[in-house]
Design a protein around this motif. Structure first.
Motif, mmCIF file in Angstrom:
data_model
loop_
_atom_site.group_PDB
_atom_site.id
_atom_site.type_symbol
_atom_site.label_atom_id
_atom_site.label_comp_id
_atom_site.label_asym_id
_atom_site.label_seq_id
_atom_site.Cartn_x
_atom_site.Cartn_y
_atom_site.Cartn_z
ATOM 1 N N UNK A 87 -28.291 -32.615 -19.449
ATOM 2 C CA UNK A 87 -27.680 -31.308 -19.224
ATOM 3 C C UNK A 87 -27.399 -30.591 -20.547
ATOM 4 N N UNK A 88 -26.954 -31.335 -21.559
ATOM 5 C CA UNK A 88 -26.709 -30.728 -22.876
ATOM 6 C C UNK A 88 -28.011 -30.219 -23.495
ATOM 7 N N UNK A 89 -29.078 -30.982 -23.350
ATOM 8 C CA UNK A 89 -30.383 -30.560 -23.870
ATOM 9 C C UNK A 89 -30.842 -29.301 -23.136
ATOM 10 N N UNK A 90 -30.686 -29.283 -21.836
ATOM 11 C CA UNK A 90 -31.110 -28.122 -21.053
ATOM 12 C C UNK A 90 -30.292 -26.884 -21.407
ATOM 13 N N UNK A 91 -29.001 -27.068 -21.691
ATOM 14 C CA UNK A 91 -28.169 -25.943 -22.139
ATOM 15 C C UNK A 91 -28.700 -25.366 -23.451
ATOM 16 N N UNK A 92 -29.089 -26.246 -24.374
ATOM 17 C CA UNK A 92 -29.628 -25.803 -25.661
ATOM 18 C C UNK A 92 -30.955 -25.057 -25.460
ATOM 19 N N UNK A 93 -31.820 -25.607 -24.617
ATOM 20 C CA UNK A 93 -33.101 -24.942 -24.342
ATOM 21 C C UNK A 93 -32.859 -23.566 -23.735
ATOM 22 N N UNK A 94 -31.929 -23.494 -22.797
ATOM 23 C CA UNK A 94 -31.637 -22.221 -22.142
ATOM 24 C C UNK A 94 -31.100 -21.206 -23.151
ATOM 25 N N UNK A 95 -30.250 -21.658 -24.065
ATOM 26 C CA UNK A 95 -29.710 -20.765 -25.081
ATOM 27 C C UNK A 95 -30.835 -20.249 -25.992
ATOM 28 N N UNK A 96 -31.739 -21.114 -26.384
ATOM 29 C CA UNK A 96 -32.817 -20.731 -27.292
ATOM 30 C C UNK A 96 -33.940 -19.966 -26.592
ATOM 31 N N UNK A 97 -33.965 -19.986 -25.279
ATOM 32 C CA UNK A 97 -34.991 -19.250 -24.526
ATOM 33 C C UNK A 97 -34.934 -17.752 -24.839
ATOM 34 N N UNK A 98 -33.724 -17.200 -24.919
ATOM 35 C CA UNK A 98 -33.591 -15.773 -25.236
ATOM 36 C C UNK A 98 -34.131 -15.462 -26.629
ATOM 37 N N UNK A 99 -33.835 -16.348 -27.586
ATOM 38 C CA UNK A 99 -34.357 -16.160 -28.937
ATOM 39 C C UNK A 99 -35.873 -16.203 -28.931
ATOM 40 N N UNK A 100 -36.435 -17.193 -28.266
ATOM 41 C CA UNK A 100 -37.892 -17.337 -28.209
ATOM 42 C C UNK A 100 -38.536 -16.099 -27.595
#
Length: 168
Positions: A87-100
């Motif tokens: 879940x922590x990894x998925x939170x990080x991916x979700x946060x970086x999705x906007x940047x990407x």
């Protein structure tokens, strides 16, 4: 993350970026693509699917759907502590999705020498406002580090899933 800034009325942007920034943009795009493939592999691993079947399920999924599916599958199949790590990894991916998405789809330029992205996808304060975000080298490197961290964590998780599968 720096704040999203409205364009100043007297601002004259430079529509070019340096070669180093182009290299960093390319690295983000390449590494994000690898991350998405690892997310698909993780879904296949959780469902015990081979590539031929797994590909049919995940090929047309966007990252948001992959995150949702991984979270749901993880909650259903993984021990609590492993699920929390996922879940922590998925939170990080979700946060970086906007940047990407800003990096991949925005219009690049420079303001006072700092690389910026202008995008209509970035939510402005007013409907008629054009906004931008700065993406200096340090921010791009941090984004790349988070993508790498996410990839490594998902690969490690697939190893844990295989080990869990062998336990009664």
């Amino acid at each position: 993350k720096p704040p999203v800034m409205p364009a100043s009325p007297d601002w004259e942007g430079n529509p070019t970026i340096g070669l180093n920034q182009e290299r960093l943009i390319g690295r983000v795009i390449v590494e994000w693509s690898k991350l998405e493939a690892i997310m698909e592999d993780t879904i296949w691993c959780l469902l015990s699917l081979d590539m031929a079947i797994g590909r049919k399920i995940t090929t047309r999924m966007d990252v948001g759907t992959k995150i949702t599916m991984l979270r749901a599958l993880g909650e259903g199949y993984l021990p609590t502590e492993v699920f929390h790590a996922l879940s922590l990894v998925l939170d990080l991916i979700d946060m970086r999705r906007e940047d990407r998405n800003a990096i991949a789809h925005g219009s690049w330029g420079r303001q006072n020498g700092t690389p910026i992205v202008i995008s209509l996808r970035i939510k402005p304060n007013a409907p008629d406002e054009v906004v931008s975000e700065t993406f200096p080298d340090t921010r791009m490197q941090a984004i790349l580090a988070d993508i790498q961290r996410s990839k490594t964590a998902l690969i490690r998780l697939m190893g844990e899933i295989a080990t869990l599968r062998d336990k009664p």
